[in-house]
Design an enzyme around this catalytic site. Sequence first.
Site, PDB file in Angstrom:
ATOM      1  N   HIS A 104       0.701  -1.318   0.112  1.00  0.00           N
ATOM      2  CA  HIS A 104      -0.067   0.045  -0.072  1.00  0.00           C
ATOM      3  C   HIS A 104       0.802   1.387   0.050  1.00  0.00           C
ATOM      4  CE1 HIS A 104      -3.169   2.555   1.162  1.00  0.00           C
ATOM      5  NE2 HIS A 104      -2.368   3.233   1.818  1.00  0.00           N
ATOM      6  N   GLU A 105       2.000   1.343   0.933  1.00  0.00           N
ATOM      7  CA  GLU A 105       2.826   2.377   0.864  1.00  0.00           C
ATOM      8  C   GLU A 105       3.451   2.503  -0.495  1.00  0.00           C
ATOM      9  OE1 GLU A 105       2.135   4.481   2.997  1.00  0.00           O
ATOM     10  OE2 GLU A 105       1.210   3.063   4.399  1.00  0.00           O
ATOM     11  N   HIS A 108       1.570   4.640  -2.685  1.00  0.00           N
ATOM     12  CA  HIS A 108       1.667   6.002  -2.855  1.00  0.00           C
ATOM     13  C   HIS A 108       2.965   6.294  -3.575  1.00  0.00           C
ATOM     14  CE1 HIS A 108      -1.500   6.576  -0.049  1.00  0.00           C
ATOM     15  NE2 HIS A 108      -1.097   5.998   1.038  1.00  0.00           N
TER      16      HIS A 108
END
Length: 233
Positions: A104-105, A108
Site C-alpha cells: 500500500h505504501e 503511494h
Amino acid sequence: MYRYYGYGLDWTYILVIIALLFSVVVQARMKSTFAKYQKIHSSCGLTGAEAARRILESEGLYNVQIRPIAGSLTDNYNPADNTVNLSESVYGSTSLAAIGVAAHECGHAIQHARDYAPLSVRSALVPAANIGSRGSWVIFIIGLMMSRPAVIKIGILMFCAVLAFQLVTLPVEFNASRRALAKLGQTGLMAEEEIGGTRRVLRAAAMTYVAAVCSSMMHLARMIILSGGRRRD
C-alpha cells in the site's frame, strides 16, 4: 438560545459521542483484522521490506528508499524525501498483513511518480489542514465568547480546510490500495487466495479514513449548530 438536556449538558455533544464511538469501532476492527492476518505468513517468504523493494523495482522506482521506523502501524510514504517508511511490525515480517501494508505504501510512491492528481491536491492542502487542526476550535470558541460572527466564520472555514484534506485523502488511500493489490498479483508476490486476506486488511485500514471524515463532519455540524445558537441569542 442554546438547548440543554440534563444539568447544563450541551446536546451537540451527542454528535461528538457518535463520532467517537464510530471511530473506536473502526479502529478496533482495523487492529483485529491486522492481528489476524499478521499471524498468516505469505507463501513468497519475503518480508514487508523485501516485497516493497520488488514492487518498486517493477515500476522502475529504484530511487525510492525503504526505511524501518518505530511504532506499530505507523507506516507511511514521504514524498518530501521519497521514502517508504515501514513500522516494526511490517518491515521484517513475512505475514500477509505486513506485505499488504508495505505494498500500500508503495502504491503511494507509484502515485507520486505518476503525478496522481489527488495526491498533489492533498499535498497542497497540508499547510492549511495543519493550521486548521491546531487553531480552528480555538478561534471558533473565541468568536463565540466574544459574540463575533466574523471570527466564528474564520474558525469554521479553518476547520473546513481540515475536512477538505480528509475528503481528498479518501481517493488517494483507496487508489493506493488498488495499486497495491494489482502489483501483488502482477509480481507474483501473492496467490489469489492470499490477496483476499490482504484486501480485508487494506479495506479495514481504509475505513479509518472514512471514520475520520465522518467524525469531522459531525464536528463541523456541531460548529454550525453552535454558531446558529449564538446568532439567535
